[in-house]
Design a protein around this motif. Structure first.
Motif, PDB file in Angstrom:
ATOM      1  N   TYR A   1       1.909  36.772 -18.374  1.00  5.66           N
ATOM      2  CA  TYR A   1       0.574  37.370 -18.288  1.00  5.66           C
ATOM      3  C   TYR A   1       0.303  38.014 -16.934  1.00  5.66           C
ATOM      4  O   TYR A   1      -0.817  38.433 -16.663  1.00  5.66           O
ATOM      5  CB  TYR A   1      -0.487  36.301 -18.579  1.00  5.66           C
ATOM      6  CG  TYR A   1      -0.348  35.696 -19.949  1.00  5.66           C
ATOM      7  CD1 TYR A   1      -0.559  36.456 -21.101  1.00  5.66           C
ATOM      8  CD2 TYR A   1       0.050  34.371 -20.108  1.00  5.66           C
ATOM      9  CE1 TYR A   1      -0.406  35.905 -22.363  1.00  5.66           C
ATOM     10  CE2 TYR A   1       0.214  33.812 -21.377  1.00  5.66           C
ATOM     11  CZ  TYR A   1      -0.025  34.586 -22.495  1.00  5.66           C
ATOM     12  OH  TYR A   1       0.135  34.046 -23.747  1.00  5.66           O
ATOM     13  N   ASP A   2       1.357  38.135 -16.108  1.00  5.16           N
ATOM     14  CA  ASP A   2       1.262  38.794 -14.795  1.00  5.16           C
ATOM     15  C   ASP A   2       0.078  38.262 -13.998  1.00  5.16           C
ATOM     16  O   ASP A   2      -0.754  39.013 -13.482  1.00  5.16           O
ATOM     17  CB  ASP A   2       1.144  40.314 -14.966  1.00  5.16           C
ATOM     18  CG  ASP A   2       1.573  41.064 -13.710  1.00  5.16           C
ATOM     19  OD1 ASP A   2       2.075  40.406 -12.773  1.00  5.16           O
ATOM     20  OD2 ASP A   2       1.382  42.290 -13.662  1.00  5.16           O
ATOM     21  N   GLN A   3       0.008  36.943 -13.887  1.00  2.82           N
ATOM     22  CA  GLN A   3      -1.088  36.286 -13.178  1.00  2.82           C
ATOM     23  C   GLN A   3      -0.794  36.187 -11.682  1.00  2.82           C
ATOM     24  O   GLN A   3       0.356  36.313 -11.261  1.00  2.82           O
ATOM     25  CB  GLN A   3      -1.308  34.881 -13.752  1.00  2.82           C
ATOM     26  CG  GLN A   3      -1.708  34.856 -15.219  1.00  2.82           C
ATOM     27  CD  GLN A   3      -1.701  33.442 -15.780  1.00  2.82           C
ATOM     28  OE1 GLN A   3      -1.138  32.526 -15.197  1.00  2.82           O
ATOM     29  NE2 GLN A   3      -2.334  33.280 -16.938  1.00  2.82           N
ATOM     30  N   PRO A   4      -1.828  35.941 -10.869  1.00  9.52           N
ATOM     31  CA  PRO A   4      -1.600  35.724  -9.433  1.00  9.52           C
ATOM     32  C   PRO A   4      -0.709  34.505  -9.200  1.00  9.52           C
ATOM     33  O   PRO A   4      -0.586  33.641 -10.064  1.00  9.52           O
ATOM     34  CB  PRO A   4      -3.009  35.482  -8.884  1.00  9.52           C
ATOM     35  CG  PRO A   4      -3.918  36.131  -9.866  1.00  9.52           C
ATOM     36  CD  PRO A   4      -3.266  35.955 -11.206  1.00  9.52           C
TER      37      PRO A   4
ATOM     38  N   VAL B   1       2.319  26.125  -6.621  1.00 12.64           N
ATOM     39  CA  VAL B   1       3.585  25.546  -7.072  1.00 12.64           C
ATOM     40  C   VAL B   1       4.701  26.590  -7.085  1.00 12.64           C
ATOM     41  O   VAL B   1       5.777  26.376  -6.507  1.00 12.64           O
ATOM     42  CB  VAL B   1       3.430  24.908  -8.474  1.00 12.64           C
ATOM     43  CG1 VAL B   1       4.781  24.424  -8.998  1.00 12.64           C
ATOM     44  CG2 VAL B   1       2.443  23.755  -8.426  1.00 12.64           C
ATOM     45  N   ASN B   2       4.454  27.736  -7.756  1.00 11.98           N
ATOM     46  CA  ASN B   2       5.537  28.721  -7.801  1.00 11.98           C
ATOM     47  C   ASN B   2       5.747  29.401  -6.449  1.00 11.98           C
ATOM     48  O   ASN B   2       6.843  29.860  -6.141  1.00 11.98           O
ATOM     49  CB  ASN B   2       5.341  29.738  -8.933  1.00 11.98           C
ATOM     50  CG  ASN B   2       4.106  30.592  -8.787  1.00 11.98           C
ATOM     51  OD1 ASN B   2       3.537  30.746  -7.713  1.00 11.98           O
ATOM     52  ND2 ASN B   2       3.662  31.175  -9.903  1.00 11.98           N
ATOM     53  N   THR B   3       4.703  29.445  -5.604  1.00  9.78           N
ATOM     54  CA  THR B   3       4.864  30.004  -4.266  1.00  9.78           C
ATOM     55  C   THR B   3       5.866  29.180  -3.452  1.00  9.78           C
ATOM     56  O   THR B   3       6.783  29.728  -2.832  1.00  9.78           O
ATOM     57  CB  THR B   3       3.518  30.044  -3.524  1.00  9.78           C
ATOM     58  OG1 THR B   3       2.627  30.926  -4.223  1.00  9.78           O
ATOM     59  CG2 THR B   3       3.695  30.544  -2.098  1.00  9.78           C
ATOM     60  N   ILE B   4       5.679  27.867  -3.460  1.00 14.25           N
ATOM     61  CA  ILE B   4       6.596  26.981  -2.723  1.00 14.25           C
ATOM     62  C   ILE B   4       7.999  27.033  -3.326  1.00 14.25           C
ATOM     63  O   ILE B   4       9.005  27.091  -2.605  1.00 14.25           O
ATOM     64  CB  ILE B   4       6.065  25.532  -2.733  1.00 14.25           C
ATOM     65  CG1 ILE B   4       4.759  25.450  -1.935  1.00 14.25           C
ATOM     66  CG2 ILE B   4       7.100  24.570  -2.165  1.00 14.25           C
ATOM     67  CD1 ILE B   4       4.072  24.106  -2.012  1.00 14.25           C
ATOM     68  N   THR B   5       8.065  27.058  -4.663  1.00 11.46           N
ATOM     69  CA  THR B   5       9.360  27.107  -5.341  1.00 11.46           C
ATOM     70  C   THR B   5      10.130  28.364  -4.971  1.00 11.46           C
ATOM     71  O   THR B   5      11.318  28.310  -4.618  1.00 11.46           O
ATOM     72  CB  THR B   5       9.174  27.056  -6.860  1.00 11.46           C
ATOM     73  OG1 THR B   5       8.457  25.869  -7.216  1.00 11.46           O
ATOM     74  CG2 THR B   5      10.526  27.042  -7.572  1.00 11.46           C
TER      75      THR B   5
ATOM     76  N   TYR C   1       5.412  25.874 -18.203  1.00 16.15           N
ATOM     77  CA  TYR C   1       4.710  27.031 -18.752  1.00 16.15           C
ATOM     78  C   TYR C   1       3.514  27.407 -17.884  1.00 16.15           C
ATOM     79  O   TYR C   1       3.264  28.588 -17.628  1.00 16.15           O
ATOM     80  CB  TYR C   1       4.254  26.743 -20.189  1.00 16.15           C
ATOM     81  CG  TYR C   1       5.297  27.097 -21.221  1.00 16.15           C
ATOM     82  CD1 TYR C   1       5.333  28.366 -21.789  1.00 16.15           C
ATOM     83  CD2 TYR C   1       6.275  26.174 -21.595  1.00 16.15           C
ATOM     84  CE1 TYR C   1       6.294  28.701 -22.719  1.00 16.15           C
ATOM     85  CE2 TYR C   1       7.244  26.505 -22.527  1.00 16.15           C
ATOM     86  CZ  TYR C   1       7.250  27.771 -23.095  1.00 16.15           C
ATOM     87  OH  TYR C   1       8.214  28.100 -24.014  1.00 16.15           O
ATOM     88  N   ARG C   2       2.778  26.403 -17.425  1.00 18.97           N
ATOM     89  CA  ARG C   2       1.564  26.670 -16.652  1.00 18.97           C
ATOM     90  C   ARG C   2       1.858  27.326 -15.317  1.00 18.97           C
ATOM     91  O   ARG C   2       1.172  28.271 -14.916  1.00 18.97           O
ATOM     92  CB  ARG C   2       0.797  25.359 -16.432  1.00 18.97           C
ATOM     93  CG  ARG C   2      -0.472  25.534 -15.594  1.00 18.97           C
ATOM     94  CD  ARG C   2      -1.190  24.212 -15.417  1.00 18.97           C
ATOM     95  NE  ARG C   2      -2.375  24.358 -14.599  1.00 18.97           N
ATOM     96  CZ  ARG C   2      -3.175  23.358 -14.244  1.00 18.97           C
ATOM     97  NH1 ARG C   2      -2.905  22.120 -14.649  1.00 18.97           N
ATOM     98  NH2 ARG C   2      -4.232  23.572 -13.485  1.00 18.97           N
ATOM     99  N   TYR C   3       2.854  26.828 -14.611  1.00 25.15           N
ATOM    100  CA  TYR C   3       3.094  27.284 -13.245  1.00 25.15           C
ATOM    101  C   TYR C   3       4.176  28.348 -13.101  1.00 25.15           C
ATOM    102  O   TYR C   3       4.236  29.031 -12.071  1.00 25.15           O
ATOM    103  CB  TYR C   3       3.432  26.091 -12.348  1.00 25.15           C
ATOM    104  CG  TYR C   3       2.257  25.171 -12.131  1.00 25.15           C
ATOM    105  CD1 TYR C   3       1.207  25.539 -11.301  1.00 25.15           C
ATOM    106  CD2 TYR C   3       2.185  23.935 -12.770  1.00 25.15           C
ATOM    107  CE1 TYR C   3       0.115  24.700 -11.097  1.00 25.15           C
ATOM    108  CE2 TYR C   3       1.099  23.084 -12.584  1.00 25.15           C
ATOM    109  CZ  TYR C   3       0.066  23.484 -11.743  1.00 25.15           C
ATOM    110  OH  TYR C   3      -1.014  22.655 -11.555  1.00 25.15           O
ATOM    111  N   TYR C   4       5.043  28.502 -14.127  1.00 26.14           N
ATOM    112  CA  TYR C   4       6.140  29.451 -13.992  1.00 26.14           C
ATOM    113  C   TYR C   4       6.162  30.519 -15.086  1.00 26.14           C
ATOM    114  O   TYR C   4       6.314  31.705 -14.790  1.00 26.14           O
ATOM    115  CB  TYR C   4       7.487  28.709 -13.977  1.00 26.14           C
ATOM    116  CG  TYR C   4       7.630  27.743 -12.840  1.00 26.14           C
ATOM    117  CD1 TYR C   4       7.883  28.191 -11.549  1.00 26.14           C
ATOM    118  CD2 TYR C   4       7.516  26.372 -13.047  1.00 26.14           C
ATOM    119  CE1 TYR C   4       8.016  27.301 -10.492  1.00 26.14           C
ATOM    120  CE2 TYR C   4       7.640  25.466 -11.997  1.00 26.14           C
ATOM    121  CZ  TYR C   4       7.885  25.943 -10.728  1.00 26.14           C
ATOM    122  OH  TYR C   4       8.006  25.068  -9.686  1.00 26.14           O
ATOM    123  N   VAL C   5       6.030  30.113 -16.335  1.00 22.86           N
ATOM    124  CA  VAL C   5       6.175  31.059 -17.444  1.00 22.86           C
ATOM    125  C   VAL C   5       4.945  31.934 -17.613  1.00 22.86           C
ATOM    126  O   VAL C   5       5.040  33.170 -17.661  1.00 22.86           O
ATOM    127  CB  VAL C   5       6.485  30.316 -18.760  1.00 22.86           C
ATOM    128  CG1 VAL C   5       6.580  31.317 -19.917  1.00 22.86           C
ATOM    129  CG2 VAL C   5       7.785  29.526 -18.629  1.00 22.86           C
TER     130      VAL C   5
END
Length: 286
Positions: A28-31, A35-39, A19-23
């Motif tokens: 919430y259209d966050q920057p 973690v999700n950048t590498i993924t 939830y923190r890094y992906y959902v």
């Protein structure tokens, strides 16, 4: 701790991580975060191989004609993302218009359009599948733009000319320098288009951050811009990354022209897509 409690604890930790890094970044259209950048980068790399296999199955030759036919879908996808930025789409539909889901949506529509066009050509109902495929992308893009122009006020028309004027001017300088230095790989059609795409993307970041108060959403550019004190750092950064990349693709993938062209198409998309999205957002003051 019982085994049941241990599993619940692990499950809760994994759930919190997802939830923190992906959902939450989607909802919430966050920057972007590291973690999700590498993924997403890893997923993109794997997707390229999958797309290559699919195109071979369809007997599609990945050449300049194919790249040109795909190009309208870059505008379609970028303008669709701006429709979400403008909050025209509402939940849950809007979540499908945010990265990474929007890439899946655009890919699905693009693939379906390509498949339908190829089938129609093979059935001898049309003469050229690429023309129909490209036309669908053009129509989709213009529909998206029509939605934006009919619902949003055009606040800064000058942004379009500033962003692509800077991008084209700097690209022309790179082209002339490449001709002078004998770097022929930078003067070929697709490679030159990639330089234009990424310098235009850099220009959109520069105009948005240094003059209009927008923020950068990607992790590494945010760090470097903060260190430099100006988004103009994006211009040399783009060249430092993509000139060696294009050289390596041309030199080490010359035995697989189709795969090299698919790599170039991916690089073109990750340049033009944000350049177009950023420009449209700024034009409509979104």
């Amino acid at each position: 701790m019982t085994s049941s409690a241990w599993y619940e604890n692990i499950g809760g930790t994994v759930s919190d991580f997802i939830y923190r890094y992906y959902v939450y970044p989607v909802v919430y259209d966050q920057p972007y975060n590291i973690v999700n950048t590498i993924t997403y980068a890893l997923i993109l790399g794997l997707a390229i191989f999958g797309i290559m296999k699919m195109l071979r199955h369809l007997n599609v030759e990945i050449d300049v004609r194919f790249i040109l036919a795909v190009s309208p879908y870059i505008l379609a996808g970028s303008s669709l993302r701006v429709i979400e930025d403008a909050e025209i789409a509402q939940p849950p539909l809007k979540y499908f218009l945010i990265t990474p889901l929007i890439y899946m949506v655009v890919f699905a529509i693009c693939t379906a359009s390509l498949y339908a066009s190829i089938r129609l050509e093979r059935a001898k109902l049309i003469n050229n599948s690429y023309r129909l495929f490209a036309a669908i992308g053009v129509i989709w893009g213009f529909i998206n733009l029509a939605v934006l122009f009919s619902t949003q006020a055009l606040a800064r028309a000058w942004v379009f000319f500033a962003v692509f004027g800077i991008g084209l001017a700097l690209s022309a300088m790179v082209y002339l320098a490449a001709r002078f230095m004998g770097a022929a790989f930078l003067t070929s059609g697709v490679n030159a288009a990639i330089i234009i795409a990424h310098l235009s993307d850099a220009a959109s970041t520069y105009v948005g951050m240094d003059f209009l108060g927008y923020i950068e959403q990607h992790v590494v550019p945010t760090l470097l811009i903060g260190m430099a004190g100006t988004a103009a750092i994006m211009f040399p950064l783009k060249l430092l990354i993509f000139i060696p990349t294009l050289y390596a693709v041309d030199k080490y993938m010359e035995d697989s022209e189709s795969f090299a062209n698919l790599m170039k198409l991916a690089i073109l998309i990750i340049g033009f897509a944000p350049a177009l999205r950023n420009t449209l957002r700024m034009m409509f003051a979104i």
